[in-house]
Design a protein around this motif. Structure first.
Motif, PDB file in Angstrom:
ATOM      1  N   ALA A 154     -74.298 -80.458  40.980  1.00 24.26           N
ATOM      2  CA  ALA A 154     -73.439 -80.922  39.878  1.00 24.26           C
ATOM      3  C   ALA A 154     -72.049 -80.288  39.910  1.00 24.26           C
ATOM      4  O   ALA A 154     -71.036 -81.007  39.834  1.00 24.26           O
ATOM      5  CB  ALA A 154     -74.123 -80.668  38.533  1.00 24.26           C
ATOM      6  N   PRO A 155     -71.912 -78.966  40.046  1.00 21.14           N
ATOM      7  CA  PRO A 155     -70.557 -78.388  40.108  1.00 21.14           C
ATOM      8  C   PRO A 155     -69.764 -78.847  41.326  1.00 21.14           C
ATOM      9  O   PRO A 155     -68.548 -79.041  41.248  1.00 21.14           O
ATOM     10  CB  PRO A 155     -70.810 -76.879  40.153  1.00 21.14           C
ATOM     11  N   ALA A 156     -70.452 -79.013  42.464  1.00 27.73           N
ATOM     12  CA  ALA A 156     -69.752 -79.452  43.668  1.00 27.73           C
ATOM     13  C   ALA A 156     -69.194 -80.860  43.497  1.00 27.73           C
ATOM     14  O   ALA A 156     -68.049 -81.138  43.882  1.00 27.73           O
ATOM     15  CB  ALA A 156     -70.695 -79.398  44.870  1.00 27.73           C
ATOM     16  N   LEU A 157     -69.979 -81.743  42.927  1.00 31.37           N
ATOM     17  CA  LEU A 157     -69.487 -83.102  42.660  1.00 31.37           C
ATOM     18  C   LEU A 157     -68.333 -83.068  41.667  1.00 31.37           C
ATOM     19  O   LEU A 157     -67.331 -83.774  41.827  1.00 31.37           O
ATOM     20  CB  LEU A 157     -70.616 -83.979  42.128  1.00 31.37           C
ATOM     21  N   ALA A 158     -68.465 -82.267  40.634  1.00 34.18           N
ATOM     22  CA  ALA A 158     -67.414 -82.195  39.614  1.00 34.18           C
ATOM     23  C   ALA A 158     -66.092 -81.730  40.207  1.00 34.18           C
ATOM     24  O   ALA A 158     -65.016 -82.166  39.781  1.00 34.18           O
ATOM     25  CB  ALA A 158     -67.842 -81.252  38.487  1.00 34.18           C
ATOM     26  N   ALA A 159     -66.149 -80.867  41.206  1.00 34.82           N
ATOM     27  CA  ALA A 159     -64.933 -80.341  41.830  1.00 34.82           C
ATOM     28  C   ALA A 159     -64.341 -81.295  42.862  1.00 34.82           C
ATOM     29  O   ALA A 159     -63.335 -80.959  43.486  1.00 34.82           O
ATOM     30  CB  ALA A 159     -65.231 -78.993  42.477  1.00 34.82           C
ATOM     31  N   GLY A 160     -64.977 -82.449  43.063  1.00 38.43           N
ATOM     32  CA  GLY A 160     -64.416 -83.445  43.971  1.00 38.43           C
ATOM     33  C   GLY A 160     -64.994 -83.436  45.365  1.00 38.43           C
ATOM     34  O   GLY A 160     -64.440 -84.069  46.265  1.00 38.43           O
ATOM     35  N   ASN A 161     -66.110 -82.736  45.547  1.00 39.39           N
ATOM     36  CA  ASN A 161     -66.743 -82.662  46.863  1.00 39.39           C
ATOM     37  C   ASN A 161     -67.830 -83.721  47.016  1.00 39.39           C
ATOM     38  O   ASN A 161     -68.334 -84.264  46.028  1.00 39.39           O
ATOM     39  CB  ASN A 161     -67.379 -81.285  47.058  1.00 39.39           C
ATOM     40  N   ALA A 162     -68.219 -83.977  48.251  1.00 37.73           N
ATOM     41  CA  ALA A 162     -69.441 -84.714  48.556  1.00 37.73           C
ATOM     42  C   ALA A 162     -70.559 -83.700  48.769  1.00 37.73           C
ATOM     43  O   ALA A 162     -70.307 -82.553  49.137  1.00 37.73           O
ATOM     44  CB  ALA A 162     -69.268 -85.573  49.803  1.00 37.73           C
ATOM     45  N   VAL A 163     -71.798 -84.135  48.537  1.00 33.20           N
ATOM     46  CA  VAL A 163     -72.942 -83.226  48.635  1.00 33.20           C
ATOM     47  C   VAL A 163     -74.015 -83.827  49.537  1.00 33.20           C
ATOM     48  O   VAL A 163     -74.367 -85.001  49.395  1.00 33.20           O
ATOM     49  CB  VAL A 163     -73.548 -82.932  47.242  1.00 33.20           C
ATOM     50  N   ILE A 164     -74.516 -82.999  50.451  1.00 32.62           N
ATOM     51  CA  ILE A 164     -75.720 -83.320  51.217  1.00 32.62           C
ATOM     52  C   ILE A 164     -76.774 -82.296  50.813  1.00 32.62           C
ATOM     53  O   ILE A 164     -76.597 -81.099  51.029  1.00 32.62           O
ATOM     54  CB  ILE A 164     -75.466 -83.280  52.723  1.00 32.62           C
ATOM     55  N   LEU A 165     -77.832 -82.779  50.197  1.00 32.74           N
ATOM     56  CA  LEU A 165     -78.894 -81.913  49.688  1.00 32.74           C
ATOM     57  C   LEU A 165     -80.070 -81.924  50.655  1.00 32.74           C
ATOM     58  O   LEU A 165     -80.587 -82.988  51.008  1.00 32.74           O
ATOM     59  CB  LEU A 165     -79.340 -82.406  48.306  1.00 32.74           C
ATOM     60  N   LYS A 166     -80.485 -80.736  51.101  1.00 31.13           N
ATOM     61  CA  LYS A 166     -81.687 -80.586  51.917  1.00 31.13           C
ATOM     62  C   LYS A 166     -82.742 -79.925  51.052  1.00 31.13           C
ATOM     63  O   LYS A 166     -82.722 -78.714  50.823  1.00 31.13           O
ATOM     64  CB  LYS A 166     -81.385 -79.734  53.156  1.00 31.13           C
ATOM     65  N   PRO A 167     -83.694 -80.721  50.508  1.00 31.22           N
ATOM     66  CA  PRO A 167     -84.742 -80.124  49.684  1.00 31.22           C
ATOM     67  C   PRO A 167     -85.767 -79.413  50.559  1.00 31.22           C
ATOM     68  O   PRO A 167     -85.822 -79.616  51.775  1.00 31.22           O
ATOM     69  CB  PRO A 167     -85.359 -81.338  48.984  1.00 31.22           C
ATOM     70  N   ALA A 168     -86.584 -78.604  49.930  1.00 28.80           N
ATOM     71  CA  ALA A 168     -87.704 -78.002  50.657  1.00 28.80           C
ATOM     72  C   ALA A 168     -88.582 -79.110  51.216  1.00 28.80           C
ATOM     73  O   ALA A 168     -88.755 -80.165  50.590  1.00 28.80           O
ATOM     74  CB  ALA A 168     -88.506 -77.100  49.731  1.00 28.80           C
ATOM     75  N   GLU A 169     -89.153 -78.882  52.390  1.00 24.50           N
ATOM     76  CA  GLU A 169     -89.911 -79.947  53.048  1.00 24.50           C
ATOM     77  C   GLU A 169     -91.151 -80.341  52.261  1.00 24.50           C
ATOM     78  O   GLU A 169     -91.653 -81.459  52.403  1.00 24.50           O
ATOM     79  CB  GLU A 169     -90.292 -79.526  54.461  1.00 24.50           C
ATOM     80  N   THR A 170     -91.627 -79.454  51.389  1.00 22.31           N
ATOM     81  CA  THR A 170     -92.820 -79.772  50.603  1.00 22.31           C
ATOM     82  C   THR A 170     -92.513 -80.522  49.316  1.00 22.31           C
ATOM     83  O   THR A 170     -93.420 -81.083  48.702  1.00 22.31           O
ATOM     84  CB  THR A 170     -93.583 -78.483  50.241  1.00 22.31           C
TER      85      THR A 170
END
Length: 218
Positions: free
Chosen positions: A145-161
């Motif tokens: 959320a903060p990264a998007l708010a600051a104007g960035n794109a986000v790639i999220l790597k969740p835990a594999e489980t």
């Protein structure tokens, strides 16, 4: 997405396989970063009020799917339903909170001898977020959320489980109207997907929550 490996998602209470998810390969990571960089430029060029409006719409869309998200969390992480509902609500609240800060990233004018030193806050570009298994939704949102708010794109790597809630959040972001590829989720093993994300030269920053051992490697 090509499949580097398949991830069986287990219900920890029953050990039942509830889903099989394709793990992202290094080539998938590379493609995601390329797409994210393009989406980030579009996102950063929007007026702050428009970015804030879309983040609030994302929050409202999450709110409309709280029960669905909570039940996904129960299935993949084994949380009690009451706790899972709180976690989904926390994602909504974090998006709302971050939206409120979009128009306040104003920089500073600092007096110096002979004039002013002007600082302007600018987005970094593509941010990688690596989230753990124990609180998949809120911890992912703390970075996203903060990264998007600051104007960035986000790639999220969740835990594999525990990739299911993250994948659903990315779908809800598109439903809310965020630009395509701005918020992507790449499930996968840490030594494959995570390693490729951390090492990619197009990723400006990594937000990590996890073990000290893995954090040292990152």
């Amino acid at each position: 997405m090509s499949s580097e490996h398949l991830l069986d998602v287990l219900n920890p209470a029953t050990e039942e396989v509830v889903a099989a998810v394709a793990g992202a390969s290094p080539a998938d990571v590379d493609a995601a970063v390329t797409h994210a960089a393009r989406a980030q430029r579009i996102w950063a060029a929007l007026a702050p009020a428009d970015r804030a409006r879309l983040l609030r719409r994302f929050a409202a869309t999450v709110d409309q799917h709280l029960e669905e998200l909570a039940r996904l969390e129960v299935r993949e992480a084994g949380h009690l339903i009451g706790n899972a509902r709180w976690e989904a609500g926390n994602v909504r609240d974090l998006l709302d909170y971050a939206a409120g800060g979009v128009e306040r990233l104003t920089g500073r004018q600092i007096p110096v001898p002979g004039g002013l030193d002007v600082t302007i806050l600018e987005p970094l570009g593509v941010v990688g977020v690596i989230a753990p298994w124990n609180f998949p939704m809120p911890i992912a949102a703390w970075g996203t959320a903060p990264a998007l708010a600051a104007g960035n794109a986000v790639i999220l790597k969740p835990a594999e489980t525990t990739p299911l809630t993250a994948l659903r959040l990315a779908e809800l972001a598109l439903e809310a109207g965020l630009p395509e590829h701005l918020f992507q989720v790449l499930p996968g093993r840490g030594d494959i997907t995570g390693d490729a994300l951390v090492r990619h030269p197009g990723v400006a920053k990594i937000v990590f929550t996890g073990s000290t051992r893995t954090g040292t490697r990152v």
